[in-house]
Design a protein around this motif. Structure first.
Motif, PDB file in Angstrom:
ATOM      1  N   ILE A 179      -5.904  -3.035   9.391  1.00 32.38           N
ATOM      2  CA  ILE A 179      -4.785  -2.890   8.462  1.00 32.38           C
ATOM      3  C   ILE A 179      -5.314  -2.708   7.045  1.00 32.38           C
ATOM      4  N   ILE A 180      -4.912  -1.616   6.391  1.00 33.67           N
ATOM      5  CA  ILE A 180      -5.367  -1.330   5.028  1.00 33.67           C
ATOM      6  C   ILE A 180      -4.296  -1.650   3.986  1.00 33.67           C
ATOM      7  N   GLY A 181      -3.067  -1.942   4.432  1.00 34.42           N
ATOM      8  CA  GLY A 181      -2.001  -2.272   3.492  1.00 34.42           C
ATOM      9  C   GLY A 181      -0.685  -2.485   4.213  1.00 34.42           C
ATOM     10  N   PHE A 182       0.307  -2.887   3.431  1.00 25.17           N
ATOM     11  CA  PHE A 182       1.616  -3.182   3.993  1.00 25.17           C
ATOM     12  C   PHE A 182       2.703  -2.445   3.231  1.00 25.17           C
ATOM     13  N   LEU A 183       3.774  -2.111   3.952  1.00 32.69           N
ATOM     14  CA  LEU A 183       4.990  -1.565   3.358  1.00 32.69           C
ATOM     15  C   LEU A 183       6.101  -2.576   3.578  1.00 32.69           C
ATOM     16  N   SER A 184       6.914  -2.813   2.550  1.00 31.31           N
ATOM     17  CA  SER A 184       7.932  -3.853   2.651  1.00 31.31           C
ATOM     18  C   SER A 184       9.176  -3.472   1.848  1.00 31.31           C
ATOM     19  N   TYR A 185      10.331  -3.918   2.339  1.00 33.72           N
ATOM     20  CA  TYR A 185      11.567  -3.765   1.581  1.00 33.72           C
ATOM     21  C   TYR A 185      11.789  -4.938   0.639  1.00 33.72           C
ATOM     22  N   SER A 186      11.230  -6.102   0.996  1.00 33.60           N
ATOM     23  CA  SER A 186      11.601  -7.316   0.268  1.00 33.60           C
ATOM     24  C   SER A 186      10.430  -8.132  -0.256  1.00 33.60           C
ATOM     25  N   ASN A 187       9.252  -7.988   0.303  1.00 35.29           N
ATOM     26  CA  ASN A 187       8.139  -8.829  -0.094  1.00 35.29           C
ATOM     27  C   ASN A 187       7.754  -8.551  -1.543  1.00 35.29           C
ATOM     28  N   THR A 188       7.641  -9.605  -2.330  1.00 28.07           N
ATOM     29  CA  THR A 188       7.343  -9.444  -3.763  1.00 28.07           C
ATOM     30  C   THR A 188       5.859  -9.573  -4.076  1.00 28.07           C
ATOM     31  N   GLU A 189       5.047  -9.909  -3.083  1.00 25.01           N
ATOM     32  CA  GLU A 189       3.608 -10.026  -3.294  1.00 25.01           C
ATOM     33  C   GLU A 189       3.001  -8.645  -3.559  1.00 25.01           C
ATOM     34  N   THR A 190       1.955  -8.613  -4.368  1.00 25.44           N
ATOM     35  CA  THR A 190       1.236  -7.351  -4.574  1.00 25.44           C
ATOM     36  C   THR A 190       0.030  -7.238  -3.649  1.00 25.44           C
ATOM     37  N   PHE A 191      -0.455  -8.379  -3.158  1.00 27.05           N
ATOM     38  CA  PHE A 191      -1.558  -8.384  -2.194  1.00 27.05           C
ATOM     39  C   PHE A 191      -1.329  -9.494  -1.177  1.00 27.05           C
ATOM     40  N   ILE A 192      -1.728  -9.252   0.046  1.00 30.16           N
ATOM     41  CA  ILE A 192      -1.759 -10.262   1.084  1.00 30.16           C
ATOM     42  C   ILE A 192      -3.159 -10.214   1.685  1.00 30.16           C
ATOM     43  N   SER A 193      -3.927 -11.280   1.459  1.00 27.48           N
ATOM     44  CA  SER A 193      -5.318 -11.331   1.942  1.00 27.48           C
ATOM     45  C   SER A 193      -6.103 -10.089   1.503  1.00 27.48           C
ATOM     46  N   ASN A 194      -5.986  -9.773   0.218  1.00 27.96           N
ATOM     47  CA  ASN A 194      -6.696  -8.628  -0.378  1.00 27.96           C
ATOM     48  C   ASN A 194      -6.242  -7.272   0.136  1.00 27.96           C
ATOM     49  N   LYS A 195      -5.138  -7.245   0.885  1.00 26.29           N
ATOM     50  CA  LYS A 195      -4.573  -5.973   1.352  1.00 26.29           C
ATOM     51  C   LYS A 195      -3.325  -5.681   0.516  1.00 26.29           C
ATOM     52  N   PRO A 196      -3.217  -4.490  -0.099  1.00 21.98           N
ATOM     53  CA  PRO A 196      -2.099  -4.203  -1.006  1.00 21.98           C
ATOM     54  C   PRO A 196      -0.755  -4.141  -0.283  1.00 21.98           C
ATOM     55  N   VAL A 197       0.280  -4.537  -1.019  1.00 21.63           N
ATOM     56  CA  VAL A 197       1.653  -4.478  -0.510  1.00 21.63           C
ATOM     57  C   VAL A 197       2.440  -3.505  -1.378  1.00 21.63           C
ATOM     58  N   PHE A 198       3.118  -2.550  -0.730  1.00 21.34           N
ATOM     59  CA  PHE A 198       3.892  -1.544  -1.447  1.00 21.34           C
ATOM     60  C   PHE A 198       5.363  -1.651  -1.071  1.00 21.34           C
ATOM     61  N   GLN A 199       6.225  -1.510  -2.073  1.00 19.14           N
ATOM     62  CA  GLN A 199       7.646  -1.390  -1.774  1.00 19.14           C
ATOM     63  C   GLN A 199       7.889  -0.014  -1.154  1.00 19.14           C
ATOM     64  N   ASN A 200       8.739   0.053  -0.156  1.00 20.03           N
ATOM     65  CA  ASN A 200       8.955   1.312   0.562  1.00 20.03           C
ATOM     66  C   ASN A 200       9.387   2.447  -0.348  1.00 20.03           C
ATOM     67  N   SER A 201      10.058   2.101  -1.432  1.00 19.49           N
ATOM     68  CA  SER A 201      10.584   3.130  -2.332  1.00 19.49           C
ATOM     69  C   SER A 201       9.524   3.663  -3.314  1.00 19.49           C
ATOM     70  N   ASP A 202       8.384   2.989  -3.398  1.00 20.55           N
ATOM     71  CA  ASP A 202       7.375   3.375  -4.381  1.00 20.55           C
ATOM     72  C   ASP A 202       6.471   4.465  -3.806  1.00 20.55           C
TER      73      ASP A 202
END
Length: 279
Positions: free
Chosen positions: A34-57
């Motif tokens: 896993i290189i990153g996450f897509l989320s509708y609601s998660n406000t974190e920018t990283f989870i275990s050093n893996k980036p989190v992106f809002q689906n709309s971004d």
């Protein structure tokens, strides 16, 4: 959701639909993929050093994927492949044994590639393994496993040994190719195409035997092989490639006859060519 049919070793962006989904991802055998996450609601920018992106971004996701892919393809090793396996029927003598620079041309091409590549091999037919100029280079020799296919067989053998690498191939019958030419080829390399090559100024077609081939080219080689096509030029012309110009008509001149060899030697063309600069 992490499904059992996901392949290992394939980079993944995971949609986070809930905290349960995140827990499942963290406990799965695919976590390292896993290189990153897509989320509708998660406000974190990283989870275990893996980036989190809002689906709309979309812009951030696009930039991330482009940079990740670029880093992935540019980090491949570049290996050199000196092609000396030709049968030299017109030359009537092993072309790799010819002396243009005070040593066998096969050894010269190996040395030339070794100056600009991470590692270099010599492609040859198995019956050539006792050639005198190969003494000391035995560990760097690759005998063809794809027989009677000419240069294509040597290239497929190289990719079979190191499928993770890109390959800069150079034939031994192109004596005017210099280190500067190879550096120019590497500088102009397009990692996102299947090959980077020079345009033959005389013929107007891409030169297949002084070319960087990316790993994605292998599928195209096999496709044409299934159709009985073993000519590397025909395959190269029908795959996406970056075409670079050379500034001298001599650069890609191949020498295939005794008369051609004697002409080059007697007129000292190589010395003049090198003194004037040829890249």
């Amino acid at each position: 959701e992490i499904k059992n049919n996901y392949l290992h070793g394939i980079p993944k962006l995971v949609f986070l639909e809930s905290e349960a989904c995140l827990s499942e991802a963290m406990e799965s055998s695919y976590w390292d993929d896993i290189i990153g996450f897509l989320s509708y609601s998660n406000t974190e920018t990283f989870i275990s050093n893996k980036p989190v992106f809002q689906n709309s971004d979309i812009e951030r996701i696009s930039d991330f994927l482009f940079n990740y892919t670029k880093k992935s393809v540019t980090s491949r090793p570049l290996y050199g492949l000196a092609l000396v396996g030709g049968k030299s029927q017109r030359m009537k003598k092993d072309k790799g044994s010819l002396d243009y620079f005070g040593k066998a041309q096969g050894h010269h091409v190996y040395d030339l590639l070794n100056e600009v590549c991470d590692k270099t091999y010599i492609s040859l037919r198995e019956e050539q393994s006792d050639l005198s100029y190969l003494n000391g280079l035995e560990d760097h020799c690759l005998s063809d496993r794809f027989l009677n296919m000419g240069p294509l067989g040597g290239l497929l053998t190289a990719f079979q040994k190191h499928p993770e690498a890109s390959w800069l191939v150079l034939a031994c019958d192109l004596p005017y190719i210099s280190k500067e030419n190879l550096e120019s080829l590497i500088k102009g390399r397009n990692y996102f195409k299947k090959a980077t090559c020079f345009k033959n100024p005389e013929k107007g077609w891409p030169e297949p035997l002084c070319t960087i081939y990316e790993p994605s080219a292998v599928k195209v080689f096999h496709q044409y092989l299934s159709l009985g096509v073993v000519c590397p030029r025909k395959v190269l012309m029908n795959m996406p490639h970056e075409l670079l110009e050379v500034t001298s008509d001599l650069t890609l001149q191949n020498i295939n006859t005794p008369e051609g060899y004697e002409e080059v030697k007697s007129q000292a063309k190589l010395q003049v060519f090198e003194n004037e600069g040829n890249c």
